[in-house]
Write an enzyme that holds these catalytic residues in place. Structure first.
Site, PDB file in Angstrom:
ATOM      1  N   LYS A  65       0.742  -1.298  -0.031  1.00  0.00           N
ATOM      2  CA  LYS A  65       0.004  -0.046   0.017  1.00  0.00           C
ATOM      3  C   LYS A  65       1.073   1.147   0.011  1.00  0.00           C
ATOM      4  O   LYS A  65       0.473   2.323  -0.546  1.00  0.00           O
ATOM      5  CB  LYS A  65      -0.954   0.091   1.197  1.00  0.00           C
ATOM      6  CG  LYS A  65      -2.033  -0.922   0.866  1.00  0.00           C
ATOM      7  CD  LYS A  65      -3.308  -1.103   2.165  1.00  0.00           C
ATOM      8  CE  LYS A  65      -4.265  -1.999   1.860  1.00  0.00           C
ATOM      9  NZ  LYS A  65      -5.347  -2.057   2.776  1.00  0.00           N
ATOM     10  N   VAL A 129      -3.057  -0.975   7.358  1.00  0.00           N
ATOM     11  CA  VAL A 129      -4.290  -0.439   7.379  1.00  0.00           C
ATOM     12  C   VAL A 129      -4.373   0.540   8.478  1.00  0.00           C
ATOM     13  O   VAL A 129      -5.527   1.167   8.452  1.00  0.00           O
ATOM     14  CB  VAL A 129      -5.539  -1.401   7.566  1.00  0.00           C
ATOM     15  CG1 VAL A 129      -5.656  -2.109   8.755  1.00  0.00           C
ATOM     16  CG2 VAL A 129      -6.512  -1.221   6.892  1.00  0.00           C
TER      17      VAL A 129
HETATM   18  P1  ATR Z   1       2.589  -4.964   7.735  1.00  0.00           P
HETATM   19  O1  ATR Z   1       3.152  -4.917   9.088  1.00  0.00           O
HETATM   20  O2  ATR Z   1       3.506  -5.640   6.919  1.00  0.00           O
HETATM   21  O3  ATR Z   1       1.768  -3.625   7.255  1.00  0.00           O
HETATM   22  P2  ATR Z   1      -0.037  -6.113   8.485  1.00  0.00           P
HETATM   23  O4  ATR Z   1      -0.449  -7.593   8.485  1.00  0.00           O
HETATM   24  O5  ATR Z   1      -0.791  -5.062   7.993  1.00  0.00           O
HETATM   25  O6  ATR Z   1       1.609  -5.983   8.063  1.00  0.00           O
HETATM   26  O7  ATR Z   1       0.485  -5.901   9.822  1.00  0.00           O
HETATM   27  C1  ATR Z   1       0.467  -6.953  10.964  1.00  0.00           C
HETATM   28  C2  ATR Z   1       0.485  -6.273  12.296  1.00  0.00           C
HETATM   29  O8  ATR Z   1       0.107  -7.407  13.341  1.00  0.00           O
HETATM   30  C3  ATR Z   1       1.631  -5.677  13.020  1.00  0.00           C
HETATM   31  O9  ATR Z   1       1.377  -4.681  13.638  1.00  0.00           O
HETATM   32  C4  ATR Z   1       2.431  -6.712  13.646  1.00  0.00           C
HETATM   33  O10 ATR Z   1       3.044  -6.150  14.739  1.00  0.00           O
HETATM   34  P3  ATR Z   1       4.836  -5.837  14.349  1.00  0.00           P
HETATM   35  O11 ATR Z   1       4.756  -4.640  13.812  1.00  0.00           O
HETATM   36  O12 ATR Z   1       5.400  -6.042  15.756  1.00  0.00           O
HETATM   37  O13 ATR Z   1       5.262  -6.634  13.385  1.00  0.00           O
HETATM   38  C5  ATR Z   1       1.281  -7.365  14.232  1.00  0.00           C
HETATM   39  N1  ATR Z   1       1.610  -8.764  14.592  1.00  0.00           N
HETATM   40  C6  ATR Z   1       1.635  -9.748  13.871  1.00  0.00           C
HETATM   41  N2  ATR Z   1       2.143 -11.097  14.309  1.00  0.00           N
HETATM   42  C7  ATR Z   1       1.993 -10.687  15.935  1.00  0.00           C
HETATM   43  C8  ATR Z   1       2.257 -11.443  17.083  1.00  0.00           C
HETATM   44  N3  ATR Z   1       2.487 -12.674  16.994  1.00  0.00           N
HETATM   45  N4  ATR Z   1       2.165 -10.565  18.458  1.00  0.00           N
HETATM   46  C9  ATR Z   1       2.006  -9.368  18.244  1.00  0.00           C
HETATM   47  N5  ATR Z   1       1.587  -8.500  16.981  1.00  0.00           N
HETATM   48  C10 ATR Z   1       1.821  -9.403  15.867  1.00  0.00           C
END
Ligand code: ATR
Length: 264
Positions: A65, A129
């Site tokens: 995005k 998002v």
């Molecule tokens: P992107 O970060 O690439 O935009 P997303 O799917 O839009 O991808 O965002 C994933 C979100 O879920 C992030 O806020 C991520 O946290 P991090 O920034 O620390 O990566 C969160 N997330 C994913 N797995 C997680 C977990 N096991 N525990 C806590 N937060 C998690």
């Protein structure tokens, strides 16, 4: 025949083709809508194919995005403010980036009749998002927005786009009127390790995930007497706004629209 696509990585899970192709058929529009998984290095030439009109337009999902922005000629004010593009159109020779996630979230909340004016909102996550959700919430005149993200730096980065954001350490909880799960936790039934049981009732628990329909997070919210809502309407209404931008027709949202998304 005009060809539309949604780009992302991963992309297998995307229900956009089902919905957009249903609306194309309903409205007798001779066009196709497909999904394609791209790598970072392929984005530029893909976008140029829209400029050459080999592709009529596209939707953009995680993680592109922001990636697409340098290759576009113009941004809508919302896309610029959030630095997030989920829809690309070709208008009078220009590639234009739009953000329909904001309108999607706004429509989903309006349907709930839960006024957020003057309320406190806690957002879990800081991914792709979240800037759209923040802008929609600001337009609803919420009083306070707090972000809690596992990687604190990503929550802090959102302060560059929006002032008055509060940041809360991951794993901590504060009182709120609405809480939003914008993390990917719940997609695979992983649990959010927070205790909501002492916070009281009648708050709004919102999850951007809609498959599964009820994540562990929403179940916890429901068990402690709160209103719950998943991301399905946001998904439908962001798609509706994209359809309107490309085809200048407002497609219908009805039982059948909801059913085709439940089939999966
Ligand atoms: P992107 O970060 O690439 O935009 P997303 O799917 O839009 O991808 O965002 C994933 C979100 O879920 C992030 O806020 C991520 O946290 P991090 O920034 O620390 O990566 C969160 N997330 C994913 N797995 C997680 C977990 N096991 N525990 C806590 N937060 C998690």
């Amino acid at each position: 025949m005009n060809k539309y696509l949604v780009i992302g990585n991963p992309i297998d899970h995307s229900l956009s083709p089902k919905l957009q192709n249903y609306w194309l058929k309903e409205n007798n529009i001779d066009a196709t809508y497909d999904k394609i998984k791209l790598e970072d290095y392929e984005i530029k030439s893909f976008i140029l194919d829209i400029k050459k009109q080999k592709i009529a337009g596209c939707n953009v999902t995680v993680p592109f995005k922001k990636t697409v922005i340098p290759f576009l000629d113009k941004l809508s004010p919302e896309a610029d403010q959030t630095q997030s593009v989920n829809t690309i159109t070709f208008d009078n020779g220009d590639l234009v980036g739009h953000n329909t996630d904001i309108a999607g979230f706004d429509a989903a909340i309006k349907k709930l009749n839960f006024s957020l004016k003057g309320k406190r909102v806690l957002i879990l996550g800081a991914g792709g998002v979240v800037s759209s959700i923040i802008l929609a919430l600001k337009n609803m005149l919420v009083q306070e927005i707090t972000i809690s993200n596992r990687t604190r730096e990503k929550a802090e980065n959102l302060r560059v786009l929006f002032n008055n954001l509060k940041v809360l350490e991951w794993g901590k909880l504060i009182d709120f009127d609405m809480i939003i799960n914008a993390t990917s936790l719940g997609l695979n039934n992983e649990k959010i390790n927070l205790d909501f049981s002492t916070l009281g009732k009648n708050k709004l628990f919102y999850d951007v995930i809609y498959n599964p329909q009820e994540t562990h997070f929403l179940k916890l919210g429901k068990e402690s007497g709160n209103i719950i809502e998943n991301g399905k309407n946001m998904f439908i209404y962001q798609a509706l706004e994209a359809f309107k931008l490309w085809h200048k027709i407002e497609p219908k949202v009805n039982e059948e629209t909801l059913r085709i998304l439940d089939d999966d």
